[in-house]
Design an enzyme around this catalytic site. Structure first.
Site, PDB file in Angstrom:
ATOM      1  N   HIS A 119       0.762  -1.111  -0.141  1.00  0.00           N
ATOM      2  CA  HIS A 119       0.021   0.097  -0.034  1.00  0.00           C
ATOM      3  C   HIS A 119       0.950   1.242  -0.061  1.00  0.00           C
ATOM      4  CE1 HIS A 119       1.020  -0.451   4.224  1.00  0.00           C
ATOM      5  NE2 HIS A 119       0.959   0.985   4.428  1.00  0.00           N
TER       6      HIS A 119
ATOM      7  N   ASP B 165       0.530   4.853   2.137  1.00  0.00           N
ATOM      8  CA  ASP B 165      -0.357   5.455   3.283  1.00  0.00           C
ATOM      9  C   ASP B 165      -1.584   6.266   2.664  1.00  0.00           C
ATOM     10  OD1 ASP B 165       0.981   4.162   5.266  1.00  0.00           O
ATOM     11  OD2 ASP B 165       2.486   5.322   5.216  1.00  0.00           O
TER      12      ASP B 165
ATOM     13  N   HIS C 118       4.799   0.217   0.297  1.00  0.00           N
ATOM     14  CA  HIS C 118       5.312  -0.425   1.294  1.00  0.00           C
ATOM     15  C   HIS C 118       4.633  -1.444   1.963  1.00  0.00           C
ATOM     16  CE1 HIS C 118       3.537   2.805   3.460  1.00  0.00           C
ATOM     17  NE2 HIS C 118       3.404   2.318   4.652  1.00  0.00           N
TER      18      HIS C 118
ATOM     19  N   ARG D  39       4.298   6.308  14.912  1.00  0.00           N
ATOM     20  CA  ARG D  39       4.394   6.834  13.352  1.00  0.00           C
ATOM     21  C   ARG D  39       4.019   8.380  13.184  1.00  0.00           C
ATOM     22  NH1 ARG D  39       0.857   4.781   8.567  1.00  0.00           N
ATOM     23  NH2 ARG D  39      -0.189   6.858   8.454  1.00  0.00           N
TER      24      ARG D  39
HETATM   25  C1  OGA Z   1       2.729   2.359   8.407  1.00  0.00           C
HETATM   26  C2  OGA Z   1       3.069   0.829   7.840  1.00  0.00           C
HETATM   27  C3  OGA Z   1       4.788  -0.981   8.277  1.00  0.00           C
HETATM   28  C4  OGA Z   1       5.562  -1.699   9.262  1.00  0.00           C
HETATM   29  O1  OGA Z   1       3.388   2.679   9.548  1.00  0.00           O
HETATM   30  O2  OGA Z   1       2.279   2.943   7.371  1.00  0.00           O
HETATM   31  O3  OGA Z   1       2.437   0.356   6.782  1.00  0.00           O
HETATM   32  O4  OGA Z   1       6.279  -2.399   9.038  1.00  0.00           O
HETATM   33  N1  OGA Z   1       3.969   0.145   8.812  1.00  0.00           N
HETATM   34  O5  OGA Z   1       5.028  -1.262  10.617  1.00  0.00           O
HETATM   35 MN    MN Z   2       1.771   2.190   5.795  1.00  0.00          MN
END
Ligand code: OGA
Ligand code: MN
Length: 281
Positions: free
Chosen positions: A103, A105, A257, A272
């Site tokens: 995806h 974000d 990612h 995050r």
């Molecule tokens: C995010 C995500 C990936 C992870 O924080 O947007 O997709 O490895 N994290 O935690």
């Molecule tokens: Mn993400």
């Protein structure tokens, strides 16, 4: 303080060496910003951040966004989303299963974030890596006729939260009616031009892109599948193997990612931030 940028031997990513992000000055910021545009994601190792300093460094790249999943924000903070499998009194303190699919974000909003910054506080000894797929490279690898075919197309993006919450083993809380209302989805070009580099990148993702606008369902799905075979091809994918105190900044305009799983007896605890972006064009 002199910092250096070490590009990874991978299709994306670089490490920023010799920088304490709490003390970044204008010259260092310019170097970091250039590396961000050049490499798509940056790893800053051994950072010791408070939620405030994490937010302050993130805000140098743009205004911060609060996440629709307010129940997973750090208490007292508008901007720190907690990703964690820790529980207090049986209740998850954060989102436990975030992003375990390809995806970018928040692509389901009209103004998706330009980047996100994830800070590793506790990391399992195995698993829990994050994969990044370079969507400039994916676009570049498309055959010319496919590039021409998708040039005018737009796609619909939706956050199908209820489906995630209904998945076996999910501990996600239900959305409030107000949160549901915010989730109308968005329509974005299938190929976007990065507003800072001017380069073209594929901008459809398996997590949130549900249809090609104006195309019959089956044809649209077949096209998306074909695009995703380029978007996630092994030769465009880089892997971040986390160490505690890693801070990673990624560019949502040119990367997808994917979180990976880890043995559930271990703790993975992260913070995050989400940096606001512009409408994809
Ligand atoms: C995010 C995500 C990936 C992870 O924080 O947007 O997709 O490895 N994290 O935690
Ligand atoms: Mn993400």
């Amino acid at each position: 303080m002199s910092l250096s940028i070490r590009p990874f031997a991978a299709p994306a990513g670089a490490e920023v060496i010799g920088l304490n992000v709490d003390r970044i000055d204008a010259t260092a910021f310019a170097q970091v910003h250039k590396a961000f545009l050049d490499f798509g994601f940056l790893v800053f190792r051994d950072q010791h951040l408070t939620p405030e300093s994490h937010a302050a460094f993130s805000a140098k790249f743009g205004p911060l966004k609060t996440h629709i999943l307010k129940q997973y924000l750090l208490p007292g903070s508008d901007f720190i989303l907690v990703l964690s499998n820790k529980r207090v009194d049986g209740k998850p303190v954060g989102l436990e299963d975030a992003g375990r699919y390809w995806h970018t974000d928040v692509s389901y909003e009209d103004l998706p974030p330009l980047g996100s910054m994830l800070y590793a506080m506790e990391i399992p000894p195995e698993g829990g890596d994050t994969l990044f797929a370079n969507q400039y490279a994916a676009y570049a690898a498309l055959p010319a006729d496919l590039k021409n075919r998708i040039a005018p197309l737009k796609a619909r993006h939706v956050f199908n939260y209820s489906k995630l919450a209904a998945a076996p083993g999910s501990v996600r809380e239900k959305l409030t009616p107000e949160q549901e209302k915010q989730l109308n989805g968005a329509v974005h070009p299938v190929v976007r031009t990065h507003p800072e580099t001017g380069r073209k990148a594929l901008y459809v993702n398996p997590g949130f892109t549900v249809a090609i606008e104006g195309m019959a369902e089956q044809e649209g799905q077949a096209l998306l599948q074909e695009l995703w075979s380029y978007a996630t091809a092994p030769d465009v994918v880089a892997r971040q193997v986390w160490q505690p105190h890693d801070l990673v900044l990624w560019d949502n305009r040119c990367l997808m990612h994917h979180a990976t799983t880890y043995p559930t007896q271990y703790v993975r605890h992260m913070h995050r931030t989400t940096i606001a972006g512009t409408r994809p064009v």
